[in-house]
Scaffold this active site. Structure first.
Site, PDB file in Angstrom:
ATOM      1  N   CYS A  16       0.575  -1.223   0.058  1.00  7.21           N
ATOM      2  CA  CYS A  16       0.042  -0.067  -0.054  1.00  7.21           C
ATOM      3  C   CYS A  16       0.823   1.229  -0.059  1.00  7.21           C
ATOM      4  O   CYS A  16       0.586   2.223  -0.205  1.00  7.21           O
ATOM      5  CB  CYS A  16      -1.197   0.091   1.223  1.00  7.21           C
ATOM      6  SG  CYS A  16      -2.156  -1.180   0.973  1.00  7.21           S
ATOM      7  N   ASP A  67      -8.882  -3.941  -4.599  1.00 11.15           N
ATOM      8  CA  ASP A  67      -7.670  -3.387  -4.110  1.00 11.15           C
ATOM      9  C   ASP A  67      -6.587  -4.470  -4.736  1.00 11.15           C
ATOM     10  O   ASP A  67      -6.775  -5.491  -4.692  1.00 11.15           O
ATOM     11  CB  ASP A  67      -7.844  -3.440  -2.501  1.00 11.15           C
ATOM     12  CG  ASP A  67      -6.613  -2.477  -2.120  1.00 11.15           C
ATOM     13  OD1 ASP A  67      -5.576  -2.233  -2.402  1.00 11.15           O
ATOM     14  OD2 ASP A  67      -7.076  -1.821  -1.080  1.00 11.15           O
ATOM     15  N   ASP A  90     -11.570  -4.314   3.337  1.00  8.74           N
ATOM     16  CA  ASP A  90     -12.298  -2.982   2.839  1.00  8.74           C
ATOM     17  C   ASP A  90     -13.668  -3.701   3.094  1.00  8.74           C
ATOM     18  O   ASP A  90     -14.504  -2.564   3.661  1.00  8.74           O
ATOM     19  CB  ASP A  90     -12.202  -2.762   1.609  1.00  8.74           C
ATOM     20  CG  ASP A  90     -10.872  -2.017   1.124  1.00  8.74           C
ATOM     21  OD1 ASP A  90     -10.125  -1.489   2.046  1.00  8.74           O
ATOM     22  OD2 ASP A  90     -10.569  -1.841  -0.119  1.00  8.74           O
ATOM     23  N   HIS A 139      -9.226 -11.591 -13.743  1.00 11.33           N
ATOM     24  CA  HIS A 139      -8.764 -10.899 -14.837  1.00 11.33           C
ATOM     25  C   HIS A 139      -7.170 -10.931 -14.936  1.00 11.33           C
ATOM     26  O   HIS A 139      -6.903 -10.611 -13.608  1.00 11.33           O
ATOM     27  CB  HIS A 139      -9.372  -9.659 -15.232  1.00 11.33           C
ATOM     28  CG  HIS A 139      -9.096  -8.946 -16.472  1.00 11.33           C
ATOM     29  ND1 HIS A 139      -9.409  -9.399 -17.459  1.00 11.33           N
ATOM     30  CD2 HIS A 139      -8.277  -7.732 -16.625  1.00 11.33           C
ATOM     31  CE1 HIS A 139      -8.727  -8.667 -18.573  1.00 11.33           C
ATOM     32  NE2 HIS A 139      -8.073  -7.668 -17.988  1.00 11.33           N
ATOM     33  N   SER A 140      -6.547 -10.966 -15.831  1.00 12.88           N
ATOM     34  CA  SER A 140      -5.102 -10.950 -15.819  1.00 12.88           C
ATOM     35  C   SER A 140      -4.647 -10.103 -16.952  1.00 12.88           C
ATOM     36  O   SER A 140      -5.365 -10.206 -18.229  1.00 12.88           O
ATOM     37  CB  SER A 140      -4.283 -12.449 -15.712  1.00 12.88           C
ATOM     38  OG  SER A 140      -4.674 -13.089 -17.010  1.00 12.88           O
ATOM     39  N   ASP A 223      -9.885   1.056   8.021  1.00 15.72           N
ATOM     40  CA  ASP A 223      -9.020   0.091   8.079  1.00 15.72           C
ATOM     41  C   ASP A 223      -7.667   1.000   7.813  1.00 15.72           C
ATOM     42  O   ASP A 223      -7.752   2.089   7.229  1.00 15.72           O
ATOM     43  CB  ASP A 223      -8.966  -0.774   7.360  1.00 15.72           C
ATOM     44  CG  ASP A 223      -8.855  -0.989   6.030  1.00 15.72           C
ATOM     45  OD1 ASP A 223      -8.899   0.358   5.457  1.00 15.72           O
ATOM     46  OD2 ASP A 223      -8.723  -1.777   5.344  1.00 15.72           O
TER      47      ASP A 223
END
Length: 329
Positions: A16, A67, A90, A139-140, A223
């Protein structure tokens, strides 16, 4: 071959800490309201809450979030676990329960073995399974650097929503995980030293803390992730129109965090966090090391809630709005 790969060498930032800085992000999305939908939007862009929420009926809200981030540790399986726990957080931070998630994977297929990507996905799958959340596809894309996370959908009772703007003066502030993963991850990236306690903290779900908060009637919280404790406390203070008073002496830290700061292992994200909150923060006699730790960019951190929860540490309180949004004394 996969044992010799250091994933963090393929990331400019880690976890993050690679977020767009909070001040820049706020300026970028200013004036961008949500697209008009056909259902009641309970939580949108207004305060920067952890997820969006729409009302399905009087008893059910749908919570949705996404995220993903760059590698924060070198172990592919652990990175997958951490990224999944962070994304699921989240939903928990809003008082909800995750139901289904989709993988989001960016992978430099000509640079890193696909076996490592499989380990990342396996780590995410195991954490989702532990959360009782379906992980069904995703998804990639072929990308210059590895990134991984989840898009997650869950449910919440509207009357049990936890949001940034529901604080009340006089409530204590509790933190449910120790700080310090940011500086320890920065040290890990530079030296290769592994911090098992930090990995365990990041991979741990916030599920039990969220359930305890809901059971205790807590309705205000968030958070603690890339903007650091000070950054997320500031967002809570502004949304609730209150002052946040923090006691640095009460804040728990992971072993080795202070030493990492003293040795200079501080990310650019952490320094940007500190720069952002400083104009409206009264630090009193709080020293530079403590300021950096309070602003440390966390990955998959704990919950910061207005109330007391089992296992949490009371680190401050909410006060009526005063001259400063955040006070560290």
């Amino acid at each position: 071959m996969t044992d010799r790969v250091r994933l963090t060498d393929h990331a400019r930032g880690g976890g993050c800490a690679c977020k767009i800085p909070p001040g820049e992000l706020e300026a970028m999305v200013a004036g961008l309201g949500p697209a008009t939908g056909t259902v009641d939007l309970l939580v949108g862009l207004e305060n920067g809450d952890d997820a969006a929420v729409v009302r399905l009926d009087e008893r059910t809200g749908l919570v949705t979030t996404a995220d993903f981030f760059t590698p924060v540790v070198d172990d592919a399986y652990d990175w997958g676990r951490i990224a999944a726990a962070n994304a699921l957080s989240d939903i928990y931070a809003m008082g909800g329960t995750p139901l289904v998630a989709l993988n989001l994977l960016c992978w430099p297929r000509e640079t890193l073995p696909l076996e490592l990507a499989r380990e990342v996905l396996r780590g995410g799958q195991d954490v989702a399974r532990g959360a009782g959340c379906h992980l069904a596809g995703g998804h990639s894309v072929d990308d210059d650097g590895p990134k991984y996370g989840l898009a997650v959908t869950g449910v919440v009772r509207p009357e049990e929503l936890i949001t940034l703007d529901a604080g009340r003066a006089g409530l204590p502030l509790s933190l449910t995980k120790p700080l310090g993963v940011g500086v320890l991850n920065t040290r890990h990236k530079a030296t290769g030293e592994v911090f098992a306690e930090a990995v365990a903290s990041m991979a741990a779900l916030n599920r039990d803390a969220a359930r305890a908060a809901v059971a205790a009637g807590i309705r205000c919280g968030t958070d603690v992730t890339g903007f650091g404790l000070l950054g997320h406390a500031s967002k809570l203070a502004r949304a609730s129109r209150l002052t946040v008073a923090l006691d640095p002496a009460r804040v728990p830290y992971l072993a080795g965090a202070r030493e990492a700061v003293g040795d200079g292992y501080v990310s650019g994200g952490t320094r940007r966090n500190l720069d952002w909150v400083t104009p409206w923060t009264d630090f009193g006699s709080t020293g530079e090391a403590d300021r950096l730790l309070l602003a440390d960019a966390q990955t998959s951190g704990g919950l910061l809630v207005a109330g007391e929860v089992p296992g949490g540490t009371v680190i401050g309180e909410l006060l009526p709005r005063g001259e400063h949004l955040v006070v560290a004394r």
